[in-house]
Design a protein around this motif. Sequence first.
Motif, PDB file in Angstrom:
ATOM      1  N   THR A 251      36.576  43.594  65.472  1.00 46.97           N
ATOM      2  CA  THR A 251      35.971  43.618  64.142  1.00 46.97           C
ATOM      3  C   THR A 251      34.633  42.910  64.280  1.00 46.97           C
ATOM      4  OG1 THR A 251      38.121  43.508  63.033  1.00 46.97           O
ATOM      5  CG2 THR A 251      36.204  42.895  61.742  1.00 46.97           C
ATOM      6  N   SER A 252      33.569  43.664  64.068  1.00 42.93           N
ATOM      7  CA  SER A 252      32.252  43.068  64.290  1.00 42.93           C
ATOM      8  C   SER A 252      31.999  41.974  63.257  1.00 42.93           C
ATOM      9  CB  SER A 252      31.169  44.131  64.181  1.00 42.93           C
ATOM     10  OG  SER A 252      30.980  44.495  62.825  1.00 42.93           O
ATOM     11  N   PRO A 253      31.149  40.999  63.609  1.00 40.99           N
ATOM     12  CA  PRO A 253      30.812  39.948  62.645  1.00 40.99           C
ATOM     13  C   PRO A 253      30.304  40.537  61.337  1.00 40.99           C
ATOM     14  CG  PRO A 253      30.027  39.334  64.802  1.00 40.99           C
ATOM     15  CD  PRO A 253      30.568  40.733  64.931  1.00 40.99           C
ATOM     16  N   TYR A 254      29.592  41.648  61.439  1.00 36.30           N
ATOM     17  CA  TYR A 254      29.091  42.302  60.234  1.00 36.30           C
ATOM     18  C   TYR A 254      30.246  42.790  59.358  1.00 36.30           C
ATOM     19  CZ  TYR A 254      27.470  46.182  57.349  1.00 36.30           C
ATOM     20  OH  TYR A 254      27.265  47.033  56.292  1.00 36.30           O
ATOM     21  N   ALA A 255      31.195  43.491  59.979  1.00 38.88           N
ATOM     22  CA  ALA A 255      32.342  44.001  59.226  1.00 38.88           C
ATOM     23  C   ALA A 255      33.172  42.844  58.668  1.00 38.88           C
ATOM     24  CB  ALA A 255      33.214  44.885  60.117  1.00 38.88           C
ATOM     25  N   PHE A 256      33.256  41.795  59.445  1.00 41.02           N
ATOM     26  CA  PHE A 256      33.994  40.609  59.051  1.00 41.02           C
ATOM     27  C   PHE A 256      33.360  39.970  57.811  1.00 41.02           C
ATOM     28  CE2 PHE A 256      35.168  36.111  59.474  1.00 41.02           C
ATOM     29  CZ  PHE A 256      36.509  36.190  59.809  1.00 41.02           C
ATOM     30  N   TYR A 257      32.044  39.839  57.877  1.00 41.20           N
ATOM     31  CA  TYR A 257      31.286  39.267  56.770  1.00 41.20           C
ATOM     32  C   TYR A 257      31.460  40.111  55.511  1.00 41.20           C
ATOM     33  CZ  TYR A 257      27.028  37.659  54.305  1.00 41.20           C
ATOM     34  OH  TYR A 257      26.141  37.178  53.389  1.00 41.20           O
ATOM     35  N   GLN A 258      31.370  41.419  55.691  1.00 40.06           N
ATOM     36  CA  GLN A 258      31.524  42.327  54.559  1.00 40.06           C
ATOM     37  C   GLN A 258      32.916  42.218  53.932  1.00 40.06           C
ATOM     38  OE1 GLN A 258      29.538  44.659  52.920  1.00 40.06           O
ATOM     39  NE2 GLN A 258      27.809  43.702  53.942  1.00 40.06           N
ATOM     40  N   THR A 324      23.316  43.081  56.581  1.00 38.58           N
ATOM     41  CA  THR A 324      23.612  43.178  55.152  1.00 38.58           C
ATOM     42  C   THR A 324      22.336  43.258  54.332  1.00 38.58           C
ATOM     43  OG1 THR A 324      25.675  41.979  55.442  1.00 38.58           O
ATOM     44  CG2 THR A 324      24.724  41.997  53.227  1.00 38.58           C
ATOM     45  N   GLU A 325      21.408  42.388  54.657  1.00 39.61           N
ATOM     46  CA  GLU A 325      20.136  42.354  53.939  1.00 39.61           C
ATOM     47  C   GLU A 325      19.426  43.703  54.057  1.00 39.61           C
ATOM     48  OE1 GLU A 325      16.723  41.121  51.946  1.00 39.61           O
ATOM     49  OE2 GLU A 325      18.739  40.264  52.014  1.00 39.61           O
ATOM     50  N   ALA A 326      19.382  44.225  55.282  1.00 39.44           N
ATOM     51  CA  ALA A 326      18.677  45.486  55.511  1.00 39.44           C
ATOM     52  C   ALA A 326      19.337  46.638  54.761  1.00 39.44           C
ATOM     53  CB  ALA A 326      18.636  45.800  57.003  1.00 39.44           C
ATOM     54  N   LEU A 327      20.652  46.684  54.770  1.00 40.71           N
ATOM     55  CA  LEU A 327      21.350  47.833  54.201  1.00 40.71           C
ATOM     56  C   LEU A 327      21.486  47.774  52.693  1.00 40.71           C
ATOM     57  CD1 LEU A 327      24.246  48.377  56.738  1.00 40.71           C
ATOM     58  CD2 LEU A 327      21.976  49.392  56.714  1.00 40.71           C
ATOM     59  N   ASP A 339      12.959  46.248  64.258  1.00 45.02           N
ATOM     60  CA  ASP A 339      14.060  45.837  63.382  1.00 45.02           C
ATOM     61  C   ASP A 339      15.264  46.760  63.551  1.00 45.02           C
ATOM     62  OD1 ASP A 339      12.721  43.703  62.319  1.00 45.02           O
ATOM     63  OD2 ASP A 339      11.925  44.829  60.602  1.00 45.02           O
ATOM     64  N   PHE A 340      14.987  48.044  63.649  1.00 44.18           N
ATOM     65  CA  PHE A 340      16.082  49.005  63.823  1.00 44.18           C
ATOM     66  C   PHE A 340      16.840  48.716  65.113  1.00 44.18           C
ATOM     67  CE2 PHE A 340      14.033  51.762  60.639  1.00 44.18           C
ATOM     68  CZ  PHE A 340      15.152  52.204  59.962  1.00 44.18           C
ATOM     69  N   GLU A 341      16.066  48.428  66.139  1.00 45.73           N
ATOM     70  CA  GLU A 341      16.727  48.143  67.413  1.00 45.73           C
ATOM     71  C   GLU A 341      17.541  46.853  67.337  1.00 45.73           C
ATOM     72  OE1 GLU A 341      13.453  48.706  70.073  1.00 45.73           O
ATOM     73  OE2 GLU A 341      13.771  50.874  69.976  1.00 45.73           O
ATOM     74  N   GLN A 342      16.992  45.894  66.594  1.00 43.05           N
ATOM     75  CA  GLN A 342      17.720  44.639  66.425  1.00 43.05           C
ATOM     76  C   GLN A 342      19.026  44.877  65.666  1.00 43.05           C
ATOM     77  OE1 GLN A 342      17.051  41.526  67.702  1.00 43.05           O
ATOM     78  NE2 GLN A 342      19.100  41.097  66.900  1.00 43.05           N
ATOM     79  N   LEU A 343      18.981  45.725  64.648  1.00 48.61           N
ATOM     80  CA  LEU A 343      20.183  46.002  63.867  1.00 48.61           C
ATOM     81  C   LEU A 343      21.282  46.582  64.739  1.00 48.61           C
ATOM     82  CD1 LEU A 343      18.791  47.459  60.520  1.00 48.61           C
ATOM     83  CD2 LEU A 343      19.695  45.176  60.967  1.00 48.61           C
ATOM     84  N   GLN A 344      20.894  47.422  65.668  1.00 50.55           N
ATOM     85  CA  GLN A 344      21.884  47.978  66.596  1.00 50.55           C
ATOM     86  C   GLN A 344      22.509  46.878  67.434  1.00 50.55           C
ATOM     87  OE1 GLN A 344      21.137  51.879  68.686  1.00 50.55           O
ATOM     88  NE2 GLN A 344      19.101  51.511  67.885  1.00 50.55           N
ATOM     89  N   LEU A 345      21.641  45.974  67.910  1.00 48.05           N
ATOM     90  CA  LEU A 345      22.141  44.860  68.708  1.00 48.05           C
ATOM     91  C   LEU A 345      23.046  43.947  67.875  1.00 48.05           C
ATOM     92  CD1 LEU A 345      18.907  43.852  70.673  1.00 48.05           C
ATOM     93  CD2 LEU A 345      20.906  45.083  71.543  1.00 48.05           C
TER      94      LEU A 345
END
Length: 432
Positions: A251-258, A324-327, A339-345
């Motif tokens: 579970t990615s940190p992003y999904a976790f945060y969400q 989250t901020e970007a989306l 930024d896009f490349e960073q989001l992937q990372l």
Amino acid sequence: MTDKTLLQDLNARGLIAQMTSEDELEQHLAEGSVTLYCGFDPTADSLHIGSLVPLLALKRFQQAGHKPLALVGGATGLIGDPSFKAQERKLNDDSTVANWVEKLKGQVSQFIDFDSGDNSAEVVNNLDWTRDLDVLTFLRDVGKHFSVNQMIAKESVKQRIDREGEGISFTEFTYMILQSFDYQQLNASHNCTLQIGGSDQWGNITGGTELTRRMNGNKAFGLTLPLITKSDGTKFGKTESGTIWLSPNKTSPYAFYQFWLQTSDADAYGFLKYFTFLSVEEIDALEKADAARDGRPEAQSVLAREVTRLVHGEEGLTAAMRITEALFSGNLSDLSEADFEQLQLDGLPSSSLADADLAETPLTTLLSEAGMANSGKQIKDALQRNAVIVNGVEKGMGDNMKAAEVFASEHGTYGRFFLVKLGKKKHHLFVI
RNA sequence: GGUGGGGUUCCCGAGUGGCCAAAGGGAUCAGACUGUAAAUCUGACGCGCGAGCUUCGGUGGUUCGAAUCCACCCCCCACCA
């Protein structure tokens, strides 16, 4: 926590389900540093958020000066705990369990401090003291202390005994004895005098306090933490995409945060008390402030930040918040190519369209295979409701067979990025 | 080993020869309303954009036609031995 005892704080947080001899335990904890343990069985290659409450509880005890032992169930994981389980579980083979044990050790270790002097944490494995135990010794020295009549009467196995169509094997029935034996062993070897666990563990824990008293002649205590429930009655910790794991690989940190961000108002303040180290006073103040304000409360974002930081660290949190901020801020046009490349990372789900046959593949297939939905039907449903948005442009069923056009380079941001939104919450980045 | 009861789509659970891709509920997803909340309403919910394809423990069989009938097998449960 200076003006309050640990138990009072736990109680204020709603973190105590049951305990053995409350007054004596209070006194015991006041007398000095107590060694306590909590077990985690390897049932998968990662713990999930269900284990977070006991894990954090270990840390709470350590912060109060006590010594935590995190037990990984190399032995009990081979057997399977029947407590409140409706069905017998299938056994995992020992190399699998051994592998999971190693993974859990690492996870468990994140939460407790191994370098804090006298009350440094330790990780123990119950396979160490059960591996060479022979059956006869076990039956004579340990088994003799257990009454089957009492074991059958335990609430935790009741449904397996009573329920039509279900049963319980001797293997699982014995689980309780093994766990009790763990407690007795840790009491003898580490002077461990307290076991904590989820409320489903009450029966197993009291079994251990009894056995410790009988075999070691020592007083031992038990404390259980509540089962986390949601106000709407659905199961905590599960979403469509499944369990919320502690491992960033699952579970990615992003999904976790969400996940935490989407907590309902009714649960948010309780969860803050359960899952964070913010003081009860701070949380109460936040609740008052939220109530006094119109619109969106702050509780969820505080909760998401705190818990994500605890589990994934400052870096994981930063990445999660960046995505989250970007989306969700709505102005994707501000993003640079970097930024896009960073989001992937950072862990924004993404996939490459380089190999896809866009002329032949419908969007339904493309998006469901990318993991945005479990079946093409769901994509179809979304398309019919104009809920699929590619780089800000709504797509409908008419576009389904026109993937090549939808993902044509001239429509991409910087010629190659396509942010696909499914519904309000799901995002996926396609790159050509 | 004997007797009886079972195994249905993620879960619970109807269905006992065609009207069955299979009632109903739950979970989940999407839409509306909102605040990336709850509640409510609407839609989807085996797979497939579609034509269509594949299911009701397994394998064979009866039949124009089977989740439903028959045979054998596997698994679960209860009681008896």
